[in-house]
Scaffold this active site. Structure first.
Site, PDB file in Angstrom:
ATOM      1  N   LYS A 127       8.964   3.119   1.081  1.00 48.79           N
ATOM      2  CA  LYS A 127       9.157   2.798   2.501  1.00 48.79           C
ATOM      3  C   LYS A 127       9.125   1.289   2.655  1.00 48.79           C
ATOM      4  CE  LYS A 127       7.227   3.285   7.116  1.00 48.79           C
ATOM      5  NZ  LYS A 127       7.052   1.826   7.312  1.00 48.79           N
ATOM      6  N   SER A 170       4.371   2.295   2.077  1.00 51.57           N
ATOM      7  CA  SER A 170       4.281   1.246   3.082  1.00 51.57           C
ATOM      8  C   SER A 170       3.372   0.106   2.634  1.00 51.57           C
ATOM      9  CB  SER A 170       3.803   1.881   4.396  1.00 51.57           C
ATOM     10  OG  SER A 170       3.877   0.991   5.456  1.00 51.57           O
TER      11      SER A 170
END
Length: 442
Positions: free
Chosen positions: A352, A327
């Protein structure tokens, strides 16, 4: 247990928890927003003061915000009718129906959080909690609750709690059968209230300590100055991108620069991510110019974030990543790599590439919903693919076991990925000194 090692282990346990929060909507991987749902009168009358209230709140948010306007080929309006047609005996039954419905969207990051999960998420992503400021562990040899360390300037530290202290009782309740989660829950509470801990310390009789709970800022950044082959290297471990991570990172860079660090190792291994805007702020501390990240929402709206010419240092930088760097970690690593600001070392990141918004619901539960996709400066889609390091350094099973069972070795010469980072910095600094005039290098 070493402070860096303990934080590393904690972050590994959290690696799949994409726990993020911010008051800024598209500026964060997760953004806390108040929920406002427009009901027509007939539906409102039917679901008011029942578990169906939360069910419909969830449906409305997903309907308005989910990044895939086709809802993974699910008839989302039909889903609402089916959800509201059911009679729920309690909230738990409604929660189960919500989770089943969200699963049909095919997005693991759009998920429902019960009140306890939501409280835990908000504490983590805000970088704050209400408590006394101690890290706990269970001593596996005797199953006792042990203080790993008191946080700096916390009520526990000010009261003299020490690493290695055993907590025998919490408000007169024995801890011998408590889990970490149960002990933490017993210690946490409203700011200004008190908790009584009975402490066992080697060589002393047991004693009681009464602590007043306070709002505790959790450290997201650990750092130190290492001396490696005559070079001063600033080692910075970033565990997650909380709301306080940027200010803590700024302090780390400035202090290590004042101590004459000649280069930096930024360790993002095991970092599950956090706030998008936090990653942008931190990237700007390292990057003088260049694009950082762009996001695209369900309407095709594009937001771009770039460096602002206010980098805190231009010293050589190596970034460590692994399969649990996800992320916001991937945003930072991708920006530094693609702008050729840093050499990225380790293994491919998690992959991600989506942005979530987190909503509080009327009963104290919460909802995380994917609202956008993000892209590094190159525009490539990293979702499910990850970012490949510049220099691949895999760990053997033996090395992984060694670091796992001896976490104090993380960030030392016995850590192969860290050792490779130091080697890269040493070569870079040697080449830089060789290019300088002889009068300067004497």
């Amino acid at each position: 247990m070493n402070h860096f090692a303990n934080r590393f282990n904690l972050s590994k346990k959290l690696r799949f928890r994409n726990c993020k929060a911010s008051s800024l909507r598209l500026l964060a991987i997760f953004a806390f927003t108040s929920v406002f749902t427009a009901y027509n009168n007939s539906i409102e009358a039917a679901i008011e003061d029942s578990p169906k209230t939360v069910v419909d709140e969830v449906w409305q948010i997903v309907n308005n915000e989910f990044v895939d306007r086709g809802f993974n080929r699910v008839d989302w309006r039909q889903q609402r009718q089916e959800l509201l047609r059911k009679n729920y005996t309690d909230n738990a039954e409604a929660y189960q129906a919500i989770r089943h419905s969200l699963k049909s969207l095919g997005d693991p990051y759009t998920r429902f959080l019960d009140p306890d999960e939501f409280e835990q998420l908000t504490s983590q992503t805000s970088g704050e909690l209400s408590g006394v400021g101690i890290r706990l562990a269970i001593d596996e040899s005797n199953n006792q609750l042990v203080v790993v360390e008191p946080l700096v300037d916390s009520p526990a530290a000010e009261a003299g709690i020490e690493s290695g202290d055993r907590i025998v009782k919490i408000d007169n309740r024995p801890t011998e059968l408590m889990s970490i989660e149960q002990a933490s829950q017993a210690i946490k509470g409203e700011v200004g209230t008190e908790v009584n801990l009975q402490i066992a310390r080697q060589g002393e009789p047991n004693f009681d300590v009464v602590l007043e709970r306070a709002q505790i800022e959790l450290p997201s950044v650990d750092y130190r100055l290492d001396s490696e082959n005559g070079n001063k290297v600033g080692y910075i471990k970033l565990d997650e991108f909380s709301s306080h991570a940027a200010e803590q990172m700024q302090q780390a860079i400035e202090e290590l620069s004042e101590k004459q660090a000649s280069g930096f190792v930024l360790d993002l291994r095991g970092n599950p991510g956090g706030l998008l805007f936090s990653s942008v702020e931190i990237a700007r501390m390292w990057l003088e110019k260049g694009e950082i990240v762009s996001t695209i929402d369900r309407q095709g709206g594009n937001q771009e974030f770039s460096a602002n010419g206010k980098a805190l240092t231009d010293l050589p930088l190596v970034v460590l990543v692994d399969g649990y760097s996800a992320s916001a970690s991937e945003i930072l690593a991708g920006a530094l790599k693609e702008n050729q600001r840093a050499t990225v070392v380790g293994t491919k990141t998690y992959g991600k590439g989506t942005v979530q918004s987190v909503h509080s619901l009327s009963d104290g539960s919460g909802l995380a919903v994917t609202i956008a996709r993000y892209y590094p400066p190159s525009g490539i889609d990293i979702n499910h693919k990850g970012i490949a390091p510049d220099i691949q350094v895999d760990l053997t099973m033996e090395e992984q076991t060694n670091l796992s069972t001896n976490p104090t070795l993380i960030g030392t010469k016995d850590d192969p990925q860290y050792a490779r980072a130091i080697s890269i910095l040493r070569d870079y600094l040697f080449e830089s000194s060789e290019s300088l005039p002889a009068a300067v290098t004497k």
